[in-house]
Design an enzyme around this catalytic site. Sequence first.
Site, PDB file in Angstrom:
ATOM      1  CG  ASP A 334      67.515  39.072-133.817  1.00  0.00           C
ATOM      2  OD1 ASP A 334      66.386  39.604-133.798  1.00  0.00           O
ATOM      3  OD2 ASP A 334      68.555  39.697-133.541  1.00  0.00           O
ATOM      4  CG  ASP A 336      66.695  41.323-130.577  1.00  0.00           C
ATOM      5  OD1 ASP A 336      67.862  41.203-130.929  1.00  0.00           O
ATOM      6  OD2 ASP A 336      65.750  41.507-131.389  1.00  0.00           O
ATOM      7  CG  ASP A 423      71.325  39.525-131.100  1.00  0.00           C
ATOM      8  OD1 ASP A 423      72.012  38.545-131.445  1.00  0.00           O
ATOM      9  OD2 ASP A 423      71.097  40.497-131.846  1.00  0.00           O
TER      10      ASP A 423
HETATM   11  N1  DCT Z   1      70.141  47.528-131.372  1.00  0.00           N
HETATM   12  C1  DCT Z   1      71.010  48.308-130.645  1.00  0.00           C
HETATM   13  N2  DCT Z   1      72.342  48.050-130.676  1.00  0.00           N
HETATM   14  C2  DCT Z   1      72.807  47.002-131.378  1.00  0.00           C
HETATM   15  C3  DCT Z   1      71.926  46.173-132.090  1.00  0.00           C
HETATM   16  C4  DCT Z   1      70.584  46.464-132.067  1.00  0.00           C
HETATM   17  O1  DCT Z   1      70.581  49.254-130.002  1.00  0.00           O
HETATM   18  N3  DCT Z   1      74.083  46.776-131.375  1.00  0.00           N
HETATM   19  C5  DCT Z   1      68.732  47.830-131.328  1.00  0.00           C
HETATM   20  C6  DCT Z   1      68.096  48.246-132.606  1.00  0.00           C
HETATM   21  C7  DCT Z   1      66.814  47.474-132.689  1.00  0.00           C
HETATM   22  C8  DCT Z   1      66.912  46.432-131.618  1.00  0.00           C
HETATM   23  O2  DCT Z   1      68.107  46.642-130.928  1.00  0.00           O
HETATM   24  C9  DCT Z   1      66.847  45.025-132.105  1.00  0.00           C
HETATM   25  O3  DCT Z   1      67.712  44.813-133.229  1.00  0.00           O
HETATM   26  P1  DCT Z   1      67.269  43.885-134.433  1.00  0.00           P
HETATM   27  O4  DCT Z   1      67.021  42.522-133.955  1.00  0.00           O
HETATM   28  O5  DCT Z   1      68.280  44.053-135.511  1.00  0.00           O
HETATM   29  O6  DCT Z   1      65.955  44.584-134.916  1.00  0.00           O
HETATM   30  P2  DCT Z   1      64.449  44.125-134.791  1.00  0.00           P
HETATM   31  O7  DCT Z   1      63.664  45.372-134.784  1.00  0.00           O
HETATM   32  O8  DCT Z   1      64.291  43.209-133.632  1.00  0.00           O
HETATM   33  O9  DCT Z   1      64.222  43.366-136.148  1.00  0.00           O
HETATM   34  P3  DCT Z   1      63.846  41.829-136.369  1.00  0.00           P
HETATM   35  O10 DCT Z   1      62.392  41.740-136.018  1.00  0.00           O
HETATM   36  O11 DCT Z   1      64.107  41.548-137.798  1.00  0.00           O
HETATM   37  O12 DCT Z   1      64.704  41.004-135.455  1.00  0.00           O
HETATM   38 MG    MG Z   2      65.348  41.373-133.478  1.00  0.00          MG
END
Ligand code: DCT
Ligand code: MG
Length: 499
Positions: A334, A336, A423
């Site tokens: 995703d 973020d 997100d």
């Molecule tokens: N996080 C958080 N609280 C949440 C969801 C996520 O603190 N409710 C944190 C954990 C890692 C970061 O935010 C981003 O989440 P992901 O997108 O799941 O992880 P990523 O490392 O970005 O993995 P990807 O590259 O697969 O998106």
């Molecule tokens: Mg991510």
Amino acid sequence: MLQSPSLTLLRKRRREEVTSTRPQQEMKFRDVTMYLVERRMGKSRKTFLTDLARSKGFCVDDTLSDKVTHIIAEANTAHELWSWLHEQGFTDPDDTNVLDICWFTESMEAGRPVPVEAKHRLQKPSLQLKKALPAIPLPTVSQYACQRRTTLDNHNKIFTDALEVLVESAEFSENKGAYLGFKRAASVLKSLPASLHCLADAEGLPCLGEETKAIIEEIFECGSSSKVENILSDEKYQTLKLFTSVFGVGPKTAEKWYRRGLRSLEQVLSEPWVQLNRMQAAGFLYYEDISKPVSRAEAKAVGCIIEDVASCFGSGVTITLTGGFRRGKEFGHDVDFILSTAEPGKQDGLLPAVIDRLKSQGILLYSDFHESTFQLSKLPSRRFEAMDHFQKCFLIVKLWLKQVEGHREEPGSRRGWKAVRVDLVAPPTECYAFALLGWSGSTQFDRDLRRFARLERDMLLDNHALYNKTTNTFLQAKTEEDIFAHLGLDYIEPWQRNA
Ligand code: DCT
Ligand code: MG
């Protein structure tokens, strides 16, 4: 699938590469030839320091040759460095100085090689031991990911891939102990500056239990782990992996569907008793797109869209890319972003406005908005694994591919867009640094930061705040650096947090 490693490959040492971009300038100091050790220093810093020294008339050799009079290392313990030098076949002539970077820095400042003093030398371990008996070997790898620098350059992928299958399998069976154990072991291996060459190399590393060591040993001996191979070929594992690849489907739902005899996504969709919630329905609808990785170029294009729609809220909105992309990953599941406003307290209404604009542009495919439940009075939270309380939304956005840099139209492609998971989180200004640290991940890095704070500092850290239990006070932070400093930790850059 795991590939059989060639043992010769595994044993082959990574050669240090020639890094400097600048040829040797006029040499001013003919009796000094330096060699900079790339290990722990990193390639880009080595290049920078080599260029700096050469510009000041120092001679820097790119290879560890007999001409070298001064070997310079940074952030290596004497023990580590001497082991490494011996591995390189360094014969240790009396007239070679093995030095810490402080000698280099002083010499650059002075504009000439300063005399070598005891404080500059990285003493050979045997000498150190004689002086400092009784010797207790210091662990060089911390048990906490927040005290390790983990880049994306994983030298032990063959082992970490195997361990991650066990992590996933433990997650499916909700075995938290096994999940954390294998996850920590994989994380330690990811942080190592070189490949393991034999099982003995794993001795003394933290977080590696007997089961992990047995797996490493089997991979060394046979090229793969039978335990891991069995999981990979297990029908239940394969089915749960497939089901949980759908947005909104967690291990519990996947297990329920499996128990009721479902084995494919088509079966899930055709079963009348299966009630999909809104998130899962969107997950199935856009499955083909959102099960594929998002590229950095796509993430950048999404950033431009969010920036554009957020500008309707006024000029003071800042959009920061977080998550895996901030850690330097080229692909993610995703994208973020953290949205913040210049004026404190002005973030209310920001995400609803963004959502409305995306909707009116016809590019909002799915939205799940969570109003803020943040209350300063409820801090500190003791539920570290819980979701934070900030205003946030989980979206699926329609990304027109013509907006993506470098995109080439595929002949015969059905449509010119891709559904992308996005997100967004909008924390209050005073929490920005904590939210940025938390949302930058990795999850394992965050988990260990919190564990370190709790066990080593008697503090509570989460995405909102840092609380000192000894003094009963909240510690303020404007930047991530402030948080590391409060915890007494060296700052770890986002690209070194891929734990
Ligand atoms: N996080 C958080 N609280 C949440 C969801 C996520 O603190 N409710 C944190 C954990 C890692 C970061 O935010 C981003 O989440 P992901 O997108 O799941 O992880 P990523 O490392 O970005 O993995 P990807 O590259 O697969 O998106
Ligand atoms: Mg991510």
